[in-house]
Design an enzyme around this catalytic site. Sequence first.
Site, PDB file in Angstrom:
ATOM      1  CB  ALA A  93     -13.907   8.074  -0.705  1.00  0.00           C
TER       2      ALA A  93
ATOM      3  CB  THR B  80     -16.547   3.849   2.151  1.00  0.00           C
ATOM      4  OG1 THR B  80     -17.198   3.249   1.987  1.00  0.00           O
ATOM      5  CG2 THR B  80     -17.317   5.500   3.000  1.00  0.00           C
ATOM      6  CG  ASP B  81     -12.103   1.068  -0.764  1.00  0.00           C
ATOM      7  OD1 ASP B  81     -12.555  -0.729  -1.185  1.00  0.00           O
ATOM      8  OD2 ASP B  81     -10.478   0.728  -1.673  1.00  0.00           O
ATOM      9  CD1 TRP B  82     -16.438  -4.249   1.490  1.00  0.00           C
ATOM     10  CD2 TRP B  82     -15.996  -2.476   0.206  1.00  0.00           C
ATOM     11  NE1 TRP B  82     -17.880  -4.682   0.381  1.00  0.00           N
ATOM     12  CE2 TRP B  82     -17.823  -3.607  -0.004  1.00  0.00           C
ATOM     13  CE3 TRP B  82     -16.958  -1.235  -0.780  1.00  0.00           C
ATOM     14  CZ2 TRP B  82     -18.693  -2.783  -1.384  1.00  0.00           C
ATOM     15  CZ3 TRP B  82     -17.260  -0.813  -1.690  1.00  0.00           C
ATOM     16  CH2 TRP B  82     -17.925  -1.712  -2.266  1.00  0.00           C
ATOM     17  CB  ALA B  83     -14.081  -1.152   6.521  1.00  0.00           C
TER      18      ALA B  83
END
Length: 804
Positions: A201, A234-237
């Site tokens: 995402a 998730t994408d990172w953070a």
Amino acid sequence: MNRKIVEKAKAFAAKLTDEQKARLLSGVDFWHLYSNEELGIPEIMVSDGPHGLRQMVERTGDDVVNGTVKSTCFPAGGTTACSFDPELMARVGKAIGEEARRQGVHVVLGPAVNHKRSPLCGRNFEYISEDPYLTGEMAAGIINGIQSVGVGTSIKHFACNSQEKARFVNDSIVDERALREIYLRGFERAIAKSNPWTIMASYNLLNGVHATENKRLLTDITRGEWGYDGLIMTDWAAITNIPESYDAGLDLEMPGSAGDTHEIILAALAEGRLSREGFERAAQTVLELIVRAAEGEKIEYTCNMEKHYALAREAAEQSAVLLKNDGILPYKGGSVAVIGSMAKRPRYQGGGSSHIEPIVMDSPYEAFQQAGIAFDYADGYGDEELTPNAKLIAEAQQAARDKDIVFIFAGLPASIESEGFDRDDISMPDSHIRLIEDIAAVNPNVVVILSCGSAVSMPWLNKVKGVLLMYLGGCQLGKAAVNLLTGKANPCGKLPETFPLRIEDTPCHGWFGNEMYYAEYRESIFTGYRYYDTAKKEVLFPFGSGLSYTTFAYSDMKIDSASIGEGGTAKVSVTVTNTGSVAGREIAMLFVGKEKSELYRPAKELKGFKKVALQPGESTVVEFELTPDLLSVYNTRTNAWYAEPGEYRLYAGPNVAELPLSLSLTLTTPEQPTNDLEPKADCYYHVATLKQFRPNDHQFESLPGVKLPDRNVFRPLTLESPVGELNRTFAGRQFVKIAKRHALKTAVAGMDVEKMIEEGVLEMPIRASIMAGFTRSQLEGIVWLGKGKVFKGLRMLRGRKAKK
């Protein structure tokens, strides 16, 4: 999902406490998931790598450069898209999977399949196409290849993440038809044909809701309509509101967030802000991924690196696009000048998270030498020099003067095009343009070899005799380029995107990347060739352009049924003949347009393509299949796909602007009621006749799914605020300095660090600083400091909650 995997994951889940399950839902660090040795739950690792493997490690060694394990750098996704060859993509994917197995990586974070909305997107070199059908087919190829050896993939970035400008905080405002027919269609097709283990995402909001907590995206569409049974991370953070995200359908937050996510999850579960159903589903899905990865390790594989290098060269050769050839190619002998710093130090990949440290790297300069071709060389420009260098140009002119042929290597340096920021325009740097023009002034026999990640303008085009587009050709770009220039290989790639004449001609011009918090997709479904072809807009090179050293003819187009109904299939065939004197490959394309429609539509859309290899004089019959589902559009009145009955025109040929054959097909499918939007949104119905396609507020907001934002809304400083907003106070400015230092320390080779900091770091939300090791409570303290509340901020930074 394999029943054995599901049952084994359930058995693990039954042994876990709620705290252990909560720890499953967030990475333990940047690259690893939670494991439990006592219970037999193994540790698995994910790694960047859409076009190769970028495994980050803390160790040193001969196989490690800048903390990255060396691997094969294949051509970037935007390059291999030019091959129009899903089978080639599967072979590349299999090789990447084999290297992942060799390095102990369980999930490769790719492919990236976002729609190429504008040539300005800084990450276009990773993305496949401006056409969702092509995107879906090519993505499915690489996913199937990687997963065939027991390694997972993560198709990304879901969804409508087609710009780098403020990508963490930007809200993509997209109408329902564009969302379904353009921006989700590539994902949908790839998922249906390959079932990737995970979906990533994206950072952005979609119509007001963060992608990571968008239930409609993550559950209703993905799992409900598409039947997807894998994991969504998730994408990172990218996570914003943790409880809402897991209830919306998210399964895994990456990376680890300094260990506080599980505490937030447990508190939300106890307080009823996170449902037991969402919690258990996410834990079960993560366990299924872990079991899947463990089962994948049982699949036998071999990893022959020499074969991988050869495959990288083959992929570069089959993906190169010959855009112009006034009889100068292939090189037949004579004196040669090789000009341009990129000949010695080629731009072969993009900057950012996909940047790979190659085991082998080969330059065009070295490849000319290895081929036994004598040449004079001059730099012509400095590696990252953007303004013309008169001294270097004069030296290049001297080297080029009186030569039988001049090869100029030019394009876009990394400082112009990278993850983290978008381009300002489609121009090449003045240093490259001036060099080409000044060399052409002293020698007319010029061939330009371009290295770039997306479309560029070519004001010098009429002054040169040949143009070979290598895009970003990977670690074997040099050998591939020389093989193509000398005729050892025959170019066969075609453009997966349109090259416009000017950026002002693009349908999203004026709305792309012009705001921090909003991206209005006003052009709706009229992106790329769908707009240029419908509006009859002149372009530099149309979608599908690409020449060969031979020629091809199309004839004898047939269809086995002039009409089909629901569940029917029409088989279309075309004869393709190699009419030239050398062997070559041709990519035949099938486009379809609706003759009359109650809905606004582009003039035609790609619905099939096939690559064939032919000897001189050889013919073959190329076959395509059409179904009502393939011809469907999204009906916003019934909220369902609609195969509109009536007559369709089918076109066959080498590209969207050259379609010599056509015939008709009639659909006898049931009629459905549709929304009559023409009175309010008339510009979308008349793209073909408008002098200028520029939907106004009223027209855009008339499209179902669109609600224009209130730009006067007050935005208090929160965890969602861009880091740059902290510059309001002295204490906040100190944190900004820390964020910049972290960015410098973690910057990837190939990135313009200064520009990445100014346009990337300062635009990312404060919450994303968990990647620098901060906890969420500490970041809340930083927000208080940014508000000038020093006492409250310091209490939070020291690990104590501030009093309200």
